[in-house]
Every structure is written in C-alpha cells, then in structure tokens.
Design a protein around this motif. Structure first.
Motif, PDB file in Angstrom:
ATOM      1  N   CYS A   1       0.817  -1.234   0.000  1.00 41.69           N
ATOM      2  CA  CYS A   1       0.000   0.000   0.000  1.00 41.69           C
ATOM      3  C   CYS A   1       0.847   1.278   0.000  1.00 41.69           C
ATOM      4  N   ASP A   2       0.347   2.282  -0.732  1.00 42.99           N
ATOM      5  CA  ASP A   2       0.973   3.607  -0.736  1.00 42.99           C
ATOM      6  C   ASP A   2       0.565   4.385   0.516  1.00 42.99           C
ATOM      7  N   ARG A   3      -0.705   4.344   0.845  1.00 47.69           N
ATOM      8  CA  ARG A   3      -1.211   4.983   2.059  1.00 47.69           C
ATOM      9  C   ARG A   3      -2.033   3.978   2.842  1.00 47.69           C
ATOM     10  N   THR A   4      -2.193   4.234   4.148  1.00 45.35           N
ATOM     11  CA  THR A   4      -2.908   3.296   5.018  1.00 45.35           C
ATOM     12  C   THR A   4      -3.832   4.052   5.961  1.00 45.35           C
ATOM     13  N   ALA A   5      -5.034   3.512   6.139  1.00 46.92           N
ATOM     14  CA  ALA A   5      -5.998   4.035   7.106  1.00 46.92           C
ATOM     15  C   ALA A   5      -6.257   2.958   8.156  1.00 46.92           C
ATOM     16  N   ILE A   6      -6.196   3.343   9.416  1.00 45.49           N
ATOM     17  CA  ILE A   6      -6.471   2.424  10.518  1.00 45.49           C
ATOM     18  C   ILE A   6      -7.901   2.648  10.979  1.00 45.49           C
ATOM     19  N   LEU A   7      -8.720   1.603  10.882  1.00 47.22           N
ATOM     20  CA  LEU A   7     -10.153   1.699  11.168  1.00 47.22           C
ATOM     21  C   LEU A   7     -10.462   1.031  12.505  1.00 47.22           C
ATOM     22  N   TYR A   8     -11.302   1.683  13.308  1.00 48.02           N
ATOM     23  CA  TYR A   8     -11.710   1.113  14.595  1.00 48.02           C
ATOM     24  C   TYR A   8     -13.166   1.473  14.856  1.00 48.02           C
ATOM     25  N   LEU A   9     -13.998   0.459  15.013  1.00 44.60           N
ATOM     26  CA  LEU A   9     -15.421   0.661  15.290  1.00 44.60           C
ATOM     27  C   LEU A   9     -16.060   1.628  14.293  1.00 44.60           C
TER      28      LEU A   9
ATOM     29  N   MET B   1      -9.016   6.050  12.698  1.00 40.57           N
ATOM     30  CA  MET B   1      -8.217   6.538  13.829  1.00 40.57           C
ATOM     31  C   MET B   1      -6.943   7.226  13.350  1.00 40.57           C
ATOM     32  N   GLU B   2      -6.402   6.748  12.229  1.00 39.51           N
ATOM     33  CA  GLU B   2      -5.156   7.315  11.710  1.00 39.51           C
ATOM     34  C   GLU B   2      -5.070   7.026  10.217  1.00 39.51           C
ATOM     35  N   ILE B   3      -4.567   7.995   9.439  1.00 38.02           N
ATOM     36  CA  ILE B   3      -4.428   7.808   7.999  1.00 38.02           C
ATOM     37  C   ILE B   3      -3.247   8.634   7.512  1.00 38.02           C
ATOM     38  N   GLY B   4      -2.472   8.045   6.609  1.00 35.54           N
ATOM     39  CA  GLY B   4      -1.320   8.747   6.074  1.00 35.54           C
ATOM     40  C   GLY B   4      -0.489   7.834   5.199  1.00 35.54           C
TER      41      GLY B   4
END
Length: 759
Positions: free
Chosen positions: A570-578, A582-585
């Motif tokens: 992946c070039d960018r990543t998003a952290i998903l919670y519920l 929570m974080e993306i970059g």
C-alpha cells in the motif's frame, strides 16, 4: 522422549485412487518442547496431526509406521484404549472453532462434558474449574452460559483452547489455531498458550503456514512438502541457516514489517498430485536448483546436530541462500514500472461523511425495540489514480462493510461517494451497471467466490457478456486468455476448461482476479484477498496486485488485518476502529512513526519471524466494544493505556473494573471488598452501586474502588465529575465527551486522538 514418530504413512482412498497424504514422516518431540509443522496446503500437515490422535475420516487410515507416545504405540491401540488417551493425554485445537463446538449446547455444558467424560467430578466442580480456565484465557465466566453463536471468532477459539487445557494434557496439537483471526486476537491466544504451557509443562505441535508464529512459539521446526519432511531442526537453524530450497522459498515469501518493502518471492507452480506415483525429489518440478540427480530420491542427511535435510546438495547451501533471495531465480519478473509522481495524480474516489447504520429489532416486555448498529460511522478519505490505499483494523472494525459501500453492494445510510467527481450513492440500473464495469471486487474466500458449475472460461467470460464487450465468442475468448495471462495462470489453455474444484486455493484466487481485470477496471477493491492462502501463494497475489496497479493503471482499496502485507503493497494506510478512521497517512509513516495508541497496539501484536528476538506481547485490554452502544468520547478510550480524563470515561468502565475483579481466579480473597457490591445500575454515563457495607466505612470503600480502578487506568478516577452516597447507594457521575476529530500530527499523518492538539 514424549513422542516419537517413525516412518508414519497415512493414505486416503478417493475415487478409486490412493492418496499418499503422509508418506514416511519421522520426528521426535521432548517433554515441554514445541514443534512447528509448516508447509503449503495439501502437504500433509493436518493429516499428520490427526494421525497422532487417530481421528482420521473413514476413507483414511495409517498403513505403516509407529506413533510412540509415552512408551505406547498409538497406531496399535484399540478405539477403547484411544478414548482414554484423547483429551486426557493428547488434546487437539482444531482450525475451525465453530465446527469444534456443538451449536445447540451452552459452552458450560460442553466444558462439563469434557471433564466428566475422563475424570470423576461433579458438575459444580467442573463449572468452577471451567471458570478458572476461562479467566486464564481472558474470558469472563459468564460466557459459560452462552451458546457458540453468541461468541466472536476469537472467543470461540479461546473456548477450544480452554477445553484443550482442561485436563492438563502432556501434548496439545494446535492445527492453524489463529488462521483468519486478526493480529490482536492471535496475539492474545498465543500469549495464553505460552502461559498455560508454562503452568502445566505441556508440549505443543503447532500446525500452521504462518512462520512468524512458529518463530515465536516453537523450539523446533519441521518443514513438510508432498507428504514428507524436507527439513527439520531447531527453529533458529531453520530460520537462520536453512538448507532445503523449499524452506528458503517459504522464508523469502513471507512479508514482515521490517522487510515488507523488498520484493517477495513466489514459488512457481503448486505441490504435486499425491494420487500419482512420485519419483525422486518431490520438490524438483518447482526447484530452481534441480538437476538430473534430483530424479533420484534424496537421502535424509544430518547437516548439524539434529538438523536433518532431504536434499542432494547440502554442500551448495551458500550458493542456494544467495540466489534464493532473487526473484529471477524463481522465474519471477521484478516490478520495474514506477508510479507517477503523487503531486500529478488526481483523485479517483472521494468519500465524505460515509455512514452505514443497521437497524436491529428485538422484543422486550413492552413490545418491539429498535437498536442501531453503526458499522461505518462518519468516514472520509480519498484514493488517487494508480494508488493502493490500505484499510487495517481488528475484526468488527467495519473494513468489509466500507468496501461493500464503495462498491455499491450495500446502500449507505448517509454520506457521499464521488467516483471521478460523480456521486454514485443514488446510481440505478444502467448507470450502476456502467459504474460496475469500472469498479470490480475481489473477495476474501476463493472457495466461495466462484460458481462451482462454471468452468474458468465461463467464469471470466461472464462479465464480458453482461457488459456486451466483444463482438463474438472468439474475441471474448482472447480477452479471457489475456486476463488469465496477466493473472499468471500459464499456460492459459490448461485452465480454461477446469472447474473450481480442480484448482488450488491460490489458483482460485487468481481466477477471481482475472475475472475482475478482464473488464480492465479503473478501480479494484480487494477484501482480505490473501488471508486464507499459503505463504508462497500469498506472495504471488500481492506481487500481482502491485503489477495490476502499474500496468492497468488501476487504483486499489486493499482491506486486511495483516499490517506486513499492507506495508508491502500500500501507498497509504488508514487504521479503522469501530467504523471510524483513527489514523491515515503514508504507509511508511503510519507503520514506522505510528501516532494513535490503537495503531501502536496493532503493530505491537504482529509476530516477528526471528527466533533471536523477544517481543513484549501486547495487552489488548479487552475486546472491541459493542457497535450498538458506542463508548463515550473516543471509542478506543477503554482499551487505551494512554487515555486521559478528557477521553470519555464513563459508568461502563467502572463496571468493567468490578466485573474483571470478580472474574479473577483469586476472587474473593484479593478483591474481598467487591463482595459488598450487590447491584450495578448504569444510567447514561453515570453509575449507581448498591453496597451492603460490613462496616459503615464508606470512605474506605470508595478509596479501595478508585485504587483498583487506577490500576486498570490511572486516568479513570480523575475523570469522575462527582461521587456521593445516598443511603447505601454510591452515585458516580461522568461528563459526556465529544469524539476527537482527525488532526494533523508532526510526522504528517492525520490522527483522531486528544494527545495531539487541534490546528
């Protein structure tokens, strides 16, 4: 010596053919030692495990060899004698926890049955011991009253582990105990394995294709291929000084957080058909170092102390190790096409305020009651052309639902989905059909993705017919062949007339990819496309996705709980919670300079495939909360060790502290004051405790309560707005808090956390 397998042979009869699933396996296992059994699917790992316990299906049987366990040959025991060994001396944790539990009996009833079948014990004693086991594996004793369908996948797996540990067996066989579980649940299960093993001094045979788990848990490792063991030795020697080309291929095919940016090796081909007569080295057809000598069966050689390898060329090991890391050695092309500068790329997809709420209906005393489950809850992101955006998070975070919303397989409750500047939320019929031509989905399970009645050619040609692409059959056939070629199923003619059951898991997933790319889509959603695949097959699919992005110019949403594969692809990543980001970059920044405590927890849970390194196991502080009753403030606060008084503590958090104390194995001795709590009532964010004090020292009880709460989280007592007594009731008040929005961190990514100031 606890277990000694000598020349074990286990065969199956299918369609009047003999399948030599295990064909001469030998290994030893000492008391207190763990053995990892690794290899691709179909290599005989599970059959070996089932042979030890003699739980083979009716069409299988042991035809030769010895299974010496504690001085007895299990292969010669009667069924009655074996029943005394199973569970009492050898317990098994099967791959699918749901299939291991009876759906019509409560968990407690099944635990009691496991005890009473083997030892003389009352029902209450069995339940008490079950409650103790549950506390050890991180489950509340109240779960004994639940049915299997009321538990999550991780909970069911922990129940099976508790059952396996119930009678303190000398040997536990764990067959893929963590497959398809997210990293946090996996880490918790492995942690309990280690803890309980140290407690009862048992040995474990771990059957898996996840070599990082083997590196952390096992002292010895055996590598199986086509019914035989190719190499075995200490885990450190197997990982650091491997001899067999197959072992080298597996290790180089495994993505890690540290080496995820390197080119992964994909072993070409697939394991041989075990129904055929196999001559010579079984790996020779796929081995880049094979010679004419490999037509002869290799002798098993001892290359170091108890390090055995079945290869003709142990003397060329240094050459093999140097060449095995190169993709060209395995006839694999390097990915040399560079992605365009990010500054020049436009957004293909824009998602703004996306929500998906499921309405659940249940009955209470007053009639029907509506409950709202917020699966996706206010998500914003963009995907640029020729970009791969990864979504990571635990099971239940809303990743798959998000993918289905973008693909319009589900209708969003709120929000906009702009594809090439056009809102697709309300597309219908022809316009929706046209959109589907541009956007294709690759699903998680390759076994359920394909129509079993369609050949490969029919499967891939179907989208062409639906979208009326190609003037005739032959023109469409050429496009089918081209898609199969891009999906690296070659020679393509060998696959056109095959049905799904005639393909391996990796081949099925490649067919699913070919079906997705035959329309030359501009966008692909890949939902856990490699979680159920072997290491080498996984590497091939990941390399293929990167190649499709570069050659087709497609943008990709890649959904996974595996952060190593996310870093690789992946070039960018998003952290998903519920249901929230929570974080993306940039992926490299999110992985190497994680900001949100949840991201850090996920990273800490990833096993390290290096036996020389010790990793401090993560404390998940409970499981992902109920998406129906979302937490106050930050939805991660109850599990966050860094939470502040402003993060949103509430009554439910105090209740968890009390329940956790009451589920402690040493309760009531350690938490004797909590025995005075007779009733817990939650009213919004506030709590009402009914307490029958043995002495009228209310101040002492409160002081004790907040002391225990602070041990769980030091910020919890500080978040209390007010606490007062009304008779024998303690009233505790908390303030409602807003959920933190995404804000920019110093390292560049956006993070939803109060630890970072708004700008």
């Amino acid at each position: 010596m606890l277990l000694n397998l000598k020349n074990l042979k286990t065969y199956y009869r299918m369609d009047n053919k003999i399948i030599k699933a295990v064909d001469g396996v030998s290994f030893q296992l000492k008391s207190g030692e763990n053995l990892g059994l690794v290899g691709e699917s179909g290599c005989g790992k599970t059959t070996t495990a089932k042979s030890i316990n003699r739980i083979l299906p009716t069409n299988g049987g042991i035809v030769a060899g010895e299974i010496n366990f504690q001085g007895r040959d299990l292969a010669r025991l009667t069924e009655q004698e074996l029943n005394k060994v199973r569970w009492r001396d050898i317990a098994m944790v099967t791959q699918s926890a749901m299939n291991a539990l009876n759906p019509v009996y409560k968990i407690g009833e099944q635990m009691v049955e496991a005890f009473q079948t083997h030892i003389n014990i009352s029902k209450q004693e069995a339940l008490d011991r079950s409650a103790h086991l549950f506390s050890l594996v991180g489950l509340e004793k109240s779960r004994l009253n639940d049915y299997p369908h009321q538990l999550s996948g991780g909970m069911k797996q922990r129940v099976v582990i508790a059952m396996a540990m119930a009678l303190d067996p000398p040997l536990i066989i764990a067959d893929e105990p963590t497959t398809a579980l997210d990293v946090v649940v996996q880490d918790g299960i492995l942690k309990q394995f280690v803890y309980l093993q140290n407690k009862i001094n048992s040995s474990i045979i771990l059957v898996t294709h996840d070599i990082s788990v083997v590196a952390e848990l096992c002292q010895r490792t055996a590598v199986m291929y086509a019914g035989r063991i190719m190499e075995q030795g200490s885990t450190r020697e197997i990982f650091k000084e491997a001899y067999h080309p197959y072992t080298l291929g597996l290790i180089n095919a495994f993505p890690t957080l540290e080496a995820a940016k390197e080119e992964l090796i994909s072993i070409p081909g697939s394991p041989p058909n075990l129904a055929r007569e196999l001559n010579g080295c079984r790996f020779k057809e796929r081995c880049p170092f094979a010679t004419e000598l490999c037509e002869k069966d290799p002798e098993i050689q001892e290359v170091a102390d108890q390090h055995l390898v079945a290869c003709h060329y142990p003397g060329r090991v240094q050459e093999f190790r140097e060449k095995a890391v190169l993709p060209a050695t395995w006839d694999q092309e390097m990915n040399t096409i560079k992605v365009k500068s990010k500054k020049k790329r436009k957004s293909v997809l824009e998602v703004d305020g996306l929500r998906k709420v499921f309405e659940l209906k249940s009955k209470d005393f007053f009639g029907r009651k509506k409950r709202l489950l917020k699966a996706v809850d206010g998500v914003n992101f963009k995907v640029k052309e020729k970009e791969i955006l990864g979504f990571a998070g635990e099971s239940g975070s809303g990743k798959s639902t998000l993918g289905e919303l973008v693909a319009r397989l589900q209708q969003a409750t709120e929000g906009k989905i702009l594809y090439l500047g056009r809102d697709i939320s309300d597309l219908k019929r022809k316009r929706l059909k046209s959109f589907r031509k541009d956007l294709q989905v690759v699903f998680q399970d390759p076994y359920e993705t394909l129509n079993p009645r369609f050949t490969v050619m029919q499967t891939i040609m179907e989208p062409l017919k639906i979208h009326k692409i190609g003037d005739n059959f032959f023109e469409r056939l050429e496009k089918v062949k081209e898609a199969l070629h891009k999906a690296e199923l070659r020679p393509v003619e060998d696959y056109l007339e095959r049905f799904p059951h005639q393909l391996s898991g990796g081949q099925r997933q490649r067919v699913a990819l070919a079906r997705a790319i035959v329309l030359e889509p501009k966008f692909i959603i890949a939902d856990e496309p490699v979680s159920m695949l072997d290491v080498s097959v996984r590497a091939g699919i990941l390399n293929l996705l990167k190649k499709l992005r570069d050659e087709l110019g497609a943008s990709i949403i890649y959904i996974s709980h595996d952060l190593a594969t996310i870093r690789y692809i992946c070039d960018r990543t998003a952290i998903l919670y519920l249901g929230r980001i929570m974080e993306i970059g940039e992926t490299e920044t999110v992985i190497s300079k994680a900001c949100h405590p949840y991201t850090k927890m996920l990273l800490a849970a990833v096993p390290i495939p290096d036996p020389d390194r010790n990793r401090e196991r993560v404390d998940p502080r409970g499981e992902i909360p109920d998406p129906i009753e979302l937490p106050n403030g930050c939805r991660f606060h109850a599990r966050c060790a860094q939470a502040t008084p402003n993060c949103g503590f509430e009554a439910k958090d105090v209740e968890k502290v009390i329940i956790k104390a009451k589920n402690h194995p040493d309760y009531p001795e350690v938490y004797s004051q909590f025995e005075q709590i007779k009733k817990i009532e939650i009213k919004a964010y506030n709590l009402e405790l009914t307490v029958e004090l043995k002495t009228d020292d209310k101040e002492s009880f409160e002081e004790y309560l907040w002391k225990i709460a602070a041990e769980w989280n030091k910020s919890l007592p500080k978040a209390v707005v007010d606490s007062s007594w009304q008779g024998n009731k303690l009233m505790i008040e908390f303030a409602g808090k807003d959920e933190p929005e995404l804000r920019k961190s110093k390292t560049g990514q956006d993070v939803a956390c109060v630890l970072y100031p708004k700008k």
